[in-house]
Design a protein around this motif. Sequence first.
Motif, short mmCIF file in Angstrom:
data_model
loop_
_atom_site.label_atom_id
_atom_site.label_comp_id
_atom_site.label_asym_id
_atom_site.label_seq_id
_atom_site.Cartn_x
_atom_site.Cartn_y
_atom_site.Cartn_z
N THR A 422 -85.78 5.33 34.08
CA THR A 422 -85.53 5.63 32.79
C THR A 422 -84.77 4.31 32.18
O THR A 422 -83.97 3.55 33.02
CB THR A 422 -84.91 6.87 32.47
OG1 THR A 422 -83.73 7.07 33.04
CG2 THR A 422 -85.74 7.95 32.51
N THR A 423 -84.64 4.28 30.93
CA THR A 423 -83.76 3.20 30.30
C THR A 423 -82.39 3.75 29.85
O THR A 423 -82.39 5.16 29.52
CB THR A 423 -84.25 2.63 29.27
OG1 THR A 423 -84.86 3.51 28.18
CG2 THR A 423 -85.40 1.72 29.81
N LEU A 424 -81.36 3.15 29.70
CA LEU A 424 -80.12 3.78 29.17
C LEU A 424 -80.48 4.08 27.82
O LEU A 424 -80.69 3.32 27.00
CB LEU A 424 -79.02 2.79 29.37
CG LEU A 424 -78.75 2.67 30.86
CD1 LEU A 424 -77.68 1.47 30.87
CD2 LEU A 424 -77.94 3.68 31.18
N PRO A 425 -79.93 5.48 27.37
CA PRO A 425 -80.43 5.64 26.15
C PRO A 425 -79.10 5.66 24.90
O PRO A 425 -77.91 5.82 25.40
CB PRO A 425 -80.80 7.19 26.26
CG PRO A 425 -79.96 7.68 27.30
CD PRO A 425 -79.78 6.39 28.21
N SER A 426 -79.28 5.20 23.77
CA SER A 426 -78.30 5.41 22.99
C SER A 426 -76.92 4.97 22.97
O SER A 426 -75.87 5.29 22.93
CB SER A 426 -78.21 6.83 22.34
OG SER A 426 -79.43 7.44 22.07
N LEU A 427 -77.03 3.91 23.87
CA LEU A 427 -75.60 3.23 24.45
C LEU A 427 -74.72 2.62 23.33
O LEU A 427 -73.46 2.90 23.14
CB LEU A 427 -76.00 2.28 25.31
CG LEU A 427 -76.61 2.50 26.60
CD1 LEU A 427 -76.72 1.46 27.58
CD2 LEU A 427 -75.75 3.65 27.20
N ASP A 428 -75.56 2.08 21.97
CA ASP A 428 -74.67 1.65 21.13
C ASP A 428 -73.90 2.76 20.41
O ASP A 428 -72.84 2.72 19.85
CB ASP A 428 -75.33 0.97 20.03
CG ASP A 428 -76.69 1.60 19.50
OD1 ASP A 428 -77.16 2.60 20.46
OD2 ASP A 428 -77.11 1.55 18.39
N VAL A 429 -74.65 4.06 20.29
CA VAL A 429 -73.91 5.15 19.62
C VAL A 429 -72.99 5.65 20.66
O VAL A 429 -71.69 6.16 19.96
CB VAL A 429 -75.09 6.26 19.49
CG1 VAL A 429 -74.37 7.79 19.05
CG2 VAL A 429 -76.15 5.79 18.53
N TYR A 430 -73.11 5.65 21.84
CA TYR A 430 -72.18 6.22 22.66
C TYR A 430 -70.87 5.34 22.75
O TYR A 430 -69.72 5.78 22.84
CB TYR A 430 -72.50 6.33 24.13
CG TYR A 430 -73.63 7.49 24.50
CD1 TYR A 430 -73.76 8.49 23.79
CD2 TYR A 430 -74.65 7.29 25.77
CE1 TYR A 430 -74.76 9.48 24.07
CE2 TYR A 430 -75.38 8.22 26.07
CZ TYR A 430 -75.62 9.48 25.19
OH TYR A 430 -76.39 10.27 25.51
N GLU A 431 -71.11 4.03 22.83
CA GLU A 431 -70.18 3.04 22.80
C GLU A 431 -69.16 3.13 21.49
O GLU A 431 -67.98 3.07 21.51
CB GLU A 431 -70.51 1.93 22.88
CG GLU A 431 -69.27 0.66 23.06
CD GLU A 431 -69.72 -0.74 23.34
OE1 GLU A 431 -69.01 -1.46 23.71
OE2 GLU A 431 -70.98 -0.89 23.18
N ARG A 432 -69.84 3.39 20.47
CA ARG A 432 -69.36 3.51 19.11
C ARG A 432 -68.34 4.82 19.09
O ARG A 432 -67.31 4.74 18.68
CB ARG A 432 -70.12 3.63 18.18
CG ARG A 432 -69.63 3.90 16.62
CD ARG A 432 -70.36 3.93 15.35
NE ARG A 432 -71.84 4.71 15.67
CZ ARG A 432 -71.65 6.01 15.71
NH1 ARG A 432 -70.68 6.57 15.31
NH2 ARG A 432 -72.85 6.63 15.94
N VAL A 433 -68.83 5.93 19.52
CA VAL A 433 -68.01 6.99 19.60
C VAL A 433 -66.69 7.19 20.54
O VAL A 433 -65.80 7.35 20.11
CB VAL A 433 -68.88 8.44 20.03
CG1 VAL A 433 -68.00 9.43 20.30
CG2 VAL A 433 -70.11 8.65 19.13
N TRP A 434 -67.06 6.56 21.73
CA TRP A 434 -66.07 6.22 22.45
C TRP A 434 -64.64 5.28 21.98
O TRP A 434 -63.79 5.69 22.17
CB TRP A 434 -66.50 5.79 24.06
CG TRP A 434 -65.36 5.97 24.96
CD1 TRP A 434 -64.69 4.98 25.60
CD2 TRP A 434 -64.93 7.01 25.65
NE1 TRP A 434 -63.65 5.21 26.51
CE2 TRP A 434 -64.11 6.59 26.56
CE3 TRP A 434 -65.35 8.32 25.63
CZ2 TRP A 434 -63.35 7.45 27.37
CZ3 TRP A 434 -64.55 9.15 26.59
CH2 TRP A 434 -63.45 8.71 27.35
N LYS A 435 -65.13 4.11 21.46
CA LYS A 435 -64.24 3.48 20.94
C LYS A 435 -63.46 3.84 19.81
O LYS A 435 -62.38 3.52 19.72
CB LYS A 435 -65.11 1.97 20.89
CG LYS A 435 -65.46 1.05 21.65
CD LYS A 435 -63.95 0.91 22.47
CE LYS A 435 -64.60 -0.20 23.57
NZ LYS A 435 -63.33 -0.86 24.28
N GLU A 436 -64.20 4.59 19.01
CA GLU A 436 -63.67 5.58 17.51
C GLU A 436 -62.51 6.31 18.40
O GLU A 436 -61.15 6.59 17.71
CB GLU A 436 -64.63 6.09 17.09
CG GLU A 436 -64.33 6.98 15.95
CD GLU A 436 -65.32 7.89 15.41
OE1 GLU A 436 -64.95 8.99 14.95
OE2 GLU A 436 -66.41 7.45 15.27
#
Length: 492
Positions: A422-436
Amino acid sequence: MGGSYEDAIALLDTRRRVRRPSGALAKDAARDAGLKPEFRVGGEALRGKPGIVGMSGWMEELGHSPADVAALNIIHVAGTKGKGSTCAYIEALLLAHGAATGWPRSVGMYTSPHLLVPQERVRISGTAIDERGFAKYFFEVWERLFDGDTATESQKGERPRYLQLCVLVALHAFIKEGVGAVVLETHHGGEYDATNFVEKPVVTVVTPLGRDHVKQLGPGMKDIAWHKAGILKSGAVAISSAQEEGLEEVLRARAEERGVFGGDVKVVTGTEEPGVQGVKPDVQMGNCAVAVVAVRAFLERMRGEVLSEESVRRGVEGFKWPGRFQVVERGGGRERWWCDGAHNEMSIGVAGRWFVDGLEEGDRARVLVFSQISDSRDTEAVFRCLAESLKGSGVQLVIFTTYDPDQTFSASMSLDQQVATTTLPSLDVYERVWKELHPNAEVRFELQLAEALNLAKRIGEPGAGVDVLVTGSLHLVAGTLWWLGEGVGGAR
């Protein structure tokens, strides 16, 4: 004829459904299955053929009548959160009572999903059946349903799918082994679940409900409650954990409709049951309390017996449920791996708080390894809940990774050679939430799970050590435990 364990697993895997059906269930197919296609749950028509369809007929093809199934003395468990843990507590309490009184001498338990290998779904007296036993019972079922005279070429398209076959193998094994009681966990539903062909359970249990598998059960919480309460049966004791506002009314309405024993659902609102206090974390105390009430009702109905405080104590001591609130230490305690297969908003916040509450003062590094690949839940909402729960944890590094959801573990397999499917899903969303929420923490992406775990391990070298929380998917936790050298043993 039979075959090897490897042959059994290969055949079982051929029965996996490639994708969920998207078309509405045809009216004639629903009618033939005894279903009502005009019924709408959350405004949605039934899609595909539900897991319950065909189960009774296949059991009879195996030579097992409804009376044979009823003689298993089943405790049927549905819910969203804590299903597996509640089942494991029920199993442990029954075994403790059996050791003290002579009955039940053995207890079968079917759970889903498995953690490492499929035979973990089939436990007898607290231990997963071994490879030889699994192959034996699997081929007895397979040869009757797929290779026998009753399974013509034209019928094979109507043969059991993966989860249906798992249930059939488990119940066939329990009948052949002559167990005294069975703990039966649903998959993710209730009303149309493959386990729900059981007509006469002794006790039914609904654990805390939450918003999960909404595409199949939702969209509203009352829709989900309706589905889960589908396991309630005429004459069976109905027990429920405390539910959020409005859901107990749904359960009570279905209990009245079904004619449950005593006419109502017994709701377990506290943890005052003797012997339960002290179970950690608190959410497991609640699961244990529900299990105590369920076993007490079961023993009273079956034999007029009482569950003693000593049996509760021994049952709690004998409880085992790998992959849930499990801490694995390596290197003399230098590495601590906190593994919890939480995968929805209800559970993952508890996992985060469990990690935070268990941390000790000091200079140990703190790492989060997370992955969730699902089209049946809001993964951003799940991850946000986790990130909120980890505020103040001091997590320095979060690693997003992936896993193979269809991985079958074997003694010859090395996770370091695993090729991600599989490919890594929604990483931009995860990173944004974590950095927030955690602006000072580092974020890394590792496609291979083994590389992610090696990276987490290196963070603690050569310093004071490392605490690693691994959560987001049971498949992720399974791969981690395998990498850590935690085999099947007496586990799931």
